[in-house]
Design a protein around this motif. Structure first.
Motif, PDB file in Angstrom:
ATOM      1  N   ASN A 103      20.798  39.960  35.292  1.00 34.43           N
ATOM      2  CA  ASN A 103      20.999  39.344  36.610  1.00 34.43           C
ATOM      3  C   ASN A 103      21.310  37.848  36.624  1.00 34.43           C
ATOM      4  O   ASN A 103      20.638  37.083  37.313  1.00 34.43           O
ATOM      5  N   PRO A 104      22.314  37.406  35.845  1.00 31.06           N
ATOM      6  CA  PRO A 104      22.663  35.978  35.947  1.00 31.06           C
ATOM      7  C   PRO A 104      23.099  35.637  37.371  1.00 31.06           C
ATOM      8  O   PRO A 104      23.832  36.407  37.997  1.00 31.06           O
ATOM      9  N   LYS A 105      22.603  34.506  37.877  1.00 30.49           N
ATOM     10  CA  LYS A 105      22.940  34.133  39.263  1.00 30.49           C
ATOM     11  C   LYS A 105      23.758  32.847  39.331  1.00 30.49           C
ATOM     12  O   LYS A 105      24.707  32.746  40.096  1.00 30.49           O
ATOM     13  N   LYS A 106      23.345  31.854  38.546  1.00 34.54           N
ATOM     14  CA  LYS A 106      24.059  30.574  38.600  1.00 34.54           C
ATOM     15  C   LYS A 106      24.685  30.288  37.246  1.00 34.54           C
ATOM     16  O   LYS A 106      23.983  30.244  36.229  1.00 34.54           O
ATOM     17  N   VAL A 107      25.993  30.102  37.256  1.00 35.76           N
ATOM     18  CA  VAL A 107      26.738  29.898  36.004  1.00 35.76           C
ATOM     19  C   VAL A 107      27.534  28.601  36.107  1.00 35.76           C
ATOM     20  O   VAL A 107      28.154  28.317  37.137  1.00 35.76           O
ATOM     21  N   LEU A 108      27.499  27.829  35.024  1.00 33.32           N
ATOM     22  CA  LEU A 108      28.311  26.608  34.944  1.00 33.32           C
ATOM     23  C   LEU A 108      29.323  26.762  33.817  1.00 33.32           C
ATOM     24  O   LEU A 108      28.970  27.170  32.710  1.00 33.32           O
ATOM     25  N   VAL A 109      30.580  26.423  34.114  1.00 33.38           N
ATOM     26  CA  VAL A 109      31.627  26.402  33.089  1.00 33.38           C
ATOM     27  C   VAL A 109      32.025  24.944  32.887  1.00 33.38           C
ATOM     28  O   VAL A 109      32.348  24.248  33.848  1.00 33.38           O
ATOM     29  N   ILE A 110      31.962  24.496  31.636  1.00 33.48           N
ATOM     30  CA  ILE A 110      32.443  23.145  31.311  1.00 33.48           C
ATOM     31  C   ILE A 110      33.783  23.308  30.611  1.00 33.48           C
ATOM     32  O   ILE A 110      33.894  24.070  29.638  1.00 33.48           O
ATOM     33  N   GLY A 111      34.808  22.587  31.060  1.00 31.27           N
ATOM     34  CA  GLY A 111      36.164  22.789  30.540  1.00 31.27           C
ATOM     35  C   GLY A 111      36.739  24.032  31.211  1.00 31.27           C
ATOM     36  O   GLY A 111      36.450  24.296  32.384  1.00 31.27           O
ATOM     37  N   GLY A 112      37.563  24.767  30.452  1.00 31.05           N
ATOM     38  CA  GLY A 112      38.066  26.039  30.999  1.00 31.05           C
ATOM     39  C   GLY A 112      38.938  25.873  32.228  1.00 31.05           C
ATOM     40  O   GLY A 112      38.987  26.768  33.087  1.00 31.05           O
ATOM     41  N   GLY A 113      39.665  24.753  32.312  1.00 26.58           N
ATOM     42  CA  GLY A 113      40.464  24.454  33.506  1.00 26.58           C
ATOM     43  C   GLY A 113      41.536  25.476  33.810  1.00 26.58           C
ATOM     44  O   GLY A 113      42.023  25.549  34.940  1.00 26.58           O
ATOM     45  N   ASP A 114      41.936  26.278  32.830  1.00 28.04           N
ATOM     46  CA  ASP A 114      42.951  27.303  33.090  1.00 28.04           C
ATOM     47  C   ASP A 114      42.444  28.410  34.001  1.00 28.04           C
ATOM     48  O   ASP A 114      43.231  29.146  34.592  1.00 28.04           O
ATOM     49  N   GLY A 115      41.119  28.562  34.113  1.00 31.44           N
ATOM     50  CA  GLY A 115      40.558  29.544  35.050  1.00 31.44           C
ATOM     51  C   GLY A 115      40.231  30.897  34.441  1.00 31.44           C
ATOM     52  O   GLY A 115      39.663  31.765  35.104  1.00 31.44           O
ATOM     53  N   GLY A 116      40.565  31.087  33.170  1.00 33.89           N
ATOM     54  CA  GLY A 116      40.354  32.399  32.543  1.00 33.89           C
ATOM     55  C   GLY A 116      38.879  32.776  32.436  1.00 33.89           C
ATOM     56  O   GLY A 116      38.509  33.938  32.655  1.00 33.89           O
ATOM     57  N   VAL A 117      38.036  31.807  32.111  1.00 37.02           N
ATOM     58  CA  VAL A 117      36.603  32.106  32.032  1.00 37.02           C
ATOM     59  C   VAL A 117      36.068  32.414  33.435  1.00 37.02           C
ATOM     60  O   VAL A 117      35.253  33.328  33.610  1.00 37.02           O
ATOM     61  N   LEU A 118      36.560  31.696  34.434  1.00 36.90           N
ATOM     62  CA  LEU A 118      36.144  31.994  35.819  1.00 36.90           C
ATOM     63  C   LEU A 118      36.491  33.434  36.183  1.00 36.90           C
ATOM     64  O   LEU A 118      35.706  34.147  36.805  1.00 36.90           O
TER      65      LEU A 118
END
Ligand code: SPD
Length: 315
Positions: free
Chosen positions: A105-120
């Protein structure tokens, strides 16, 4: 601008491809892009270029997009391939689902970098997630990805996503302690704007930003080329993260040496067994191309030479 065909040398000004003094000297010559960098001395992978679609220089780096003959469109930052349409799934799916399928149940996720949006795009498959923050330093990477890689940048369309343009190191320092269930660090290589994302103070900030038993997954280079970098990352992470610390890897044919790894760590708290996923992904809306539970577990099996070094750093 169209790249030359046949034997003609087309001098594409990649502005030295070294706007950050990283000495990358990648070039497009005779219709081939060759990725040359001191980070992989003595070798250079090449892709046949059909057309150069974009070249620009942001405040941080040179940005280029080209149409390749066999890997679809390619995004290049400071002369280094960040993704191709054909094999990006092997990286984006693994860097995301290895950590997120390892906790419940992950609720809050932070992505650092990844500006292309693929991880999002991949985080958005997780229905338990309520908040997805992303901190990307270079707005040009976001804009270019939305224009040329809509299948990747589709991640931005999720209403849970909040984009912060800025320095990931500073962003993390300002995050209240224990905020996130998971942090994913989708960085470029540690020469240029991403250098600090491989250093100990940054890992300390990540650890503080995670809740007890929270997880981080960071881009951690190639076992064939960068064991010295991996050794340092493992040693630092062992000191900082008091839960699990594991190295995993995947194949990405267009990355140097054809493989890339990830450092997965958890903070003190409920134990995390990264090697055995606890959740599965609902693929009804969009099937996965690379990740599955078997490859999740297999990703942690290391060749002997890497295992020896990583285990030696684990004590
Ligand atoms: N050697 C290049 C490593 C690039 C890793 N980041 C890629 C970003 C894709 N989202």
């Amino acid at each position: 601008m169209a790249a030359g065909e046949g034997n003609g040398v087309v001098p594409v000004e990649m502005e030295g491809a070294n706007s950050n003094n990283n000495n990358n000297i990648s070039s497009v010559i005779s219709g081939w892009f060759s990725e040359i960098s001191p980070m992989w001395p003595g070798e250079a992978h090449s892709l046949k270029v059909e057309e150069i679609l974009f070249q620009g220089k942001s405040e941080y780096q040179n940005v280029m997009v080209f149409q390749s003959a066999t890997y679809g469109k390619v995004l290049v930052l400071d002369g280094v391939i960040q993704l191709t349409e054909r094999d990006e799934c092997a990286y984006q799916e693994m860097i995301t689902h290895l950590p997120l399928c390892s906790i419940s149940n992950p609720k809050k996720v932070l992505v650092i970098g990844g500006g292309d949006g693929g991880v999002l795009r991949e985080v958005s498959r997780h229905s338990t997630v309520e908040q997805i923050d992303i901190c990307e330093i270079d707005k040009m990477v976001v804009d270019v990805s939305k224009q040329f890689f809509p299948e990747v940048a589709i991640g931005y369309e999720d209403p849970r996503v909040k984009l912060h343009i800025g320095d990931g190191v500073a962003f993390l320092k300002a995050v209240p302690e224990g905020t996130y269930d998971a942090v994913i660090v989708d960085s470029s290589d540690p020469i240029g704007p991403a250098q600090e994302l491989f250093e100990k103070p940054f890992f300390k900030s990540v650890s503080k930003a995670l809740r007890p038993g929270g997880v981080v997954c960071t881009q951690a280079e190639s076992i064939w080329l960068h064991m010295h970098i991996i050794e340092d990352i493992v040693a630092n992470c062992r000191q900082i993260f008091k839960g699990s610390v594991n190295y995993a890897w995947t194949t990405v044919p267009t990355y140097p040496s054809g493989v890339i790894g990830f450092m997965l760590c958890s903070t003190d708290g409920a134990p995390v067994d990264f090697k055995h996923p606890v959740s599965q992904i609902d693929e009804s809306a969009r099937p996965l191309k690379f990740y599955n539970p078997e490859i999740h577990t297999a990703a942690f099996c290391l060749p002997t030479f890497a295992k020896k070094v990583i285990e030696a750093k684990s004590v």
